[in-house]
Motif scaffolding. Structure first.
Motif, PDB file in Angstrom:
ATOM      1  N   TRP A  12      14.646  67.293 -33.574  1.00 33.55           N
ATOM      2  CA  TRP A  12      15.315  68.790 -32.593  1.00 33.55           C
ATOM      3  C   TRP A  12      16.448  68.235 -31.997  1.00 33.55           C
ATOM      4  N   GLY A  13      16.042  67.466 -31.167  1.00 33.20           N
ATOM      5  CA  GLY A  13      17.643  67.292 -30.171  1.00 33.20           C
ATOM      6  C   GLY A  13      18.852  67.075 -30.323  1.00 33.20           C
ATOM      7  N   ASP A  14      18.191  66.115 -31.810  1.00 27.32           N
ATOM      8  CA  ASP A  14      19.600  65.782 -32.191  1.00 27.32           C
ATOM      9  C   ASP A  14      20.029  66.646 -32.981  1.00 27.32           C
ATOM     10  N   VAL A  15      19.771  67.172 -33.858  1.00 30.99           N
ATOM     11  CA  VAL A  15      20.169  68.956 -34.350  1.00 30.99           C
ATOM     12  C   VAL A  15      21.118  70.036 -33.547  1.00 30.99           C
ATOM     13  N   GLY A  16      20.452  70.428 -32.205  1.00 27.12           N
ATOM     14  CA  GLY A  16      20.485  70.615 -30.992  1.00 27.12           C
ATOM     15  C   GLY A  16      21.587  70.539 -30.768  1.00 27.12           C
ATOM     16  N   VAL A  17      22.167  69.260 -30.267  1.00 30.62           N
ATOM     17  CA  VAL A  17      23.298  69.297 -29.376  1.00 30.62           C
ATOM     18  C   VAL A  17      24.358  68.549 -30.934  1.00 30.62           C
ATOM     19  N   MET A  18      24.294  68.884 -31.579  1.00 31.06           N
ATOM     20  CA  MET A  18      24.999  68.884 -33.164  1.00 31.06           C
ATOM     21  C   MET A  18      25.609  69.672 -33.644  1.00 31.06           C
ATOM     22  N   ALA A  19      24.643  71.321 -33.863  1.00 36.49           N
ATOM     23  CA  ALA A  19      24.814  72.601 -33.474  1.00 36.49           C
ATOM     24  C   ALA A  19      25.922  73.453 -32.196  1.00 36.49           C
ATOM     25  N   LEU A  20      24.983  72.511 -31.025  1.00 39.22           N
ATOM     26  CA  LEU A  20      26.478  72.747 -30.064  1.00 39.22           C
ATOM     27  C   LEU A  20      27.887  72.037 -29.550  1.00 39.22           C
ATOM     28  N   ALA A  21      27.782  70.842 -29.984  1.00 39.46           N
ATOM     29  CA  ALA A  21      28.303  70.145 -29.984  1.00 39.46           C
ATOM     30  C   ALA A  21      30.083  71.074 -31.475  1.00 39.46           C
ATOM     31  N   GLN A  22      29.109  71.682 -32.645  1.00 38.20           N
ATOM     32  CA  GLN A  22      30.045  72.174 -33.821  1.00 38.20           C
ATOM     33  C   GLN A  22      30.682  73.565 -32.830  1.00 38.20           C
ATOM     34  N   VAL A  23      29.958  74.193 -32.920  1.00 35.87           N
ATOM     35  CA  VAL A  23      30.235  75.682 -31.335  1.00 35.87           C
ATOM     36  C   VAL A  23      31.206  74.972 -30.829  1.00 35.87           C
ATOM     37  N   GLY A  24      31.041  74.447 -29.808  1.00 35.99           N
ATOM     38  CA  GLY A  24      32.404  73.779 -29.053  1.00 35.99           C
ATOM     39  C   GLY A  24      34.019  73.547 -29.758  1.00 35.99           C
ATOM     40  N   ILE A  25      33.338  73.057 -31.152  1.00 32.77           N
ATOM     41  CA  ILE A  25      34.692  73.153 -31.841  1.00 32.77           C
ATOM     42  C   ILE A  25      35.565  73.869 -32.630  1.00 32.77           C
TER      43      ILE A  25
END
Length: 320
Positions: free
Chosen positions: A127-140
């Motif tokens: 979940w930590g990996d999925v959450g961080v990558m989801a936030l990164a996708q929003v940031g991009i």
């Protein structure tokens, strides 16, 4: 090492020369007349021609290019048509804001990206990996100028923690100070850093995951090294080559990206100078500022090449 540096310096000089030719040519073919802009639409053709001759605009393009390059080598950027001031003085005054802003944004980008990327890699497919990558996708996906407006609405209008724009200056004589200046640059730096941090976090995660699969990492873990020590002491350094590549490109992008953000926050930096000079048809300022930004990008890439050899000596050996 000497041959490696010589090759890189030769490439650097050749690239700078090519960039200068492209910048001069592109601005040369643009429509419009600087003398006409300065004299106004009602000026007589004779007056416009006299001003163009005074400014040297009636000379052949090749001659003006040679004079411009000679001036750059001698540290003379000419004089601004609109400001009636040496371009070098204008640029140095604005760089005193733009460079610290880009550096602050780069520091925020690096800290956020490395922490997020290593954290996500250490929790791969959890979940930590999925959450961080989801936030990164929003940031991009967020444009930095739109995020800048959101920051102004939240922290300046709603909470009133920061000023909505302007720059008080670095010294108390100018009405500001170091603390006030850094506070004025914090929101613009965050607006610039969010997108870049999201991109760099994904690159860091991928690079760390690739190194984690290497045999020497499994050996270190088998000898009793903790996961945190292995990640920060061994894995991250070996994963830094693609990360450093992107960081170099991002710093150059941050310098160019200040053009939009400085106008949103009404900061008197290099980006705002370029914007105003384009509006005033002050091509000599635009030409030198664009060339300066291009030179910064080229020099940053040169520094990244040198860092390659420091991080991984195999790069230097293979080049020689």
């Amino acid at each position: 090492m000497g041959l490696f540096l010589l090759k890189r310096l030769t490439t650097l000089l050749a690239t700078l020369l090519g960039a200068s030719a492209v910048v001069f040519l592109v601005l040369e073919i643009l429509p419009g007349n600087a003398a006409q802009m300065l004299m106004g639409p009602d000026a007589s053709p004779e007056a416009v021609a006299a001003l163009a001759s005074k400014l040297g605009l009636d000379q052949p393009a090749l001659q003006r290019y040679g004079q411009w390059i000679g001036g750059l080598v001698a540290g003379n950027m000419g004089e601004s048509y609109a400001y009636s001031s040496p371009v070098l003085d204008l640029v140095l005054e604005r760089l005193a804001l733009t460079v610290p802003l880009a550096l602050m944004a780069m520091v925020i980008t690096t800290v956020l990206a490395l922490l997020a990327g290593v954290y996500a890699a250490s929790r791969h497919n959890r979940w930590g990996d999925v959450g961080v990558m989801a936030l990164a996708q929003v940031g991009i996906a967020i444009p930095n100028f739109w995020f800048a407006i959101l920051l102004i609405l939240l922290f300046s209008v709603k909470l009133q923690w920061f000023a909505a724009g302007g720059f008080p200056g670095w010294t108390e004589d100018s009405g500001g100070g170091l603390l006030q200046a850094l506070q004025a640059l914090l929101l613009p730096a965050v607006a610039l850093a969010v997108v870049q941090a999201a991109i760099l976090a994904r690159i860091t995660r991928s690079a760390v995951l690739e190194v984690l699969r290497e045999d020497f990492v499994r050996t270190a873990r088998a000898k009793g090294l903790s996961q945190r020590a292995a990640l920060w002491g061994h894995v991250l350094r070996n994963a830094m080559i693609p990360v450093v590549t992107v960081m170099g490109l991002q710093f150059a992008s941050l310098l160019a990206g200040t053009i939009v953000v400085e106008n949103v926050f009404y900061l008197p930096g290099l980006g705002r100078l370029i914007f105003q000079s384009i509006a005033n048809r002050d091509l000599i300022v635009v030409r030198n500022c664009v060339m300066l930004l291009a030179a910064m990008v080229i020099v940053v890439n040169f520094v990244v090449d040198i860092l390659y050899a420091v991080i991984d000596p195999r790069v230097k050996a293979s080049d020689i």
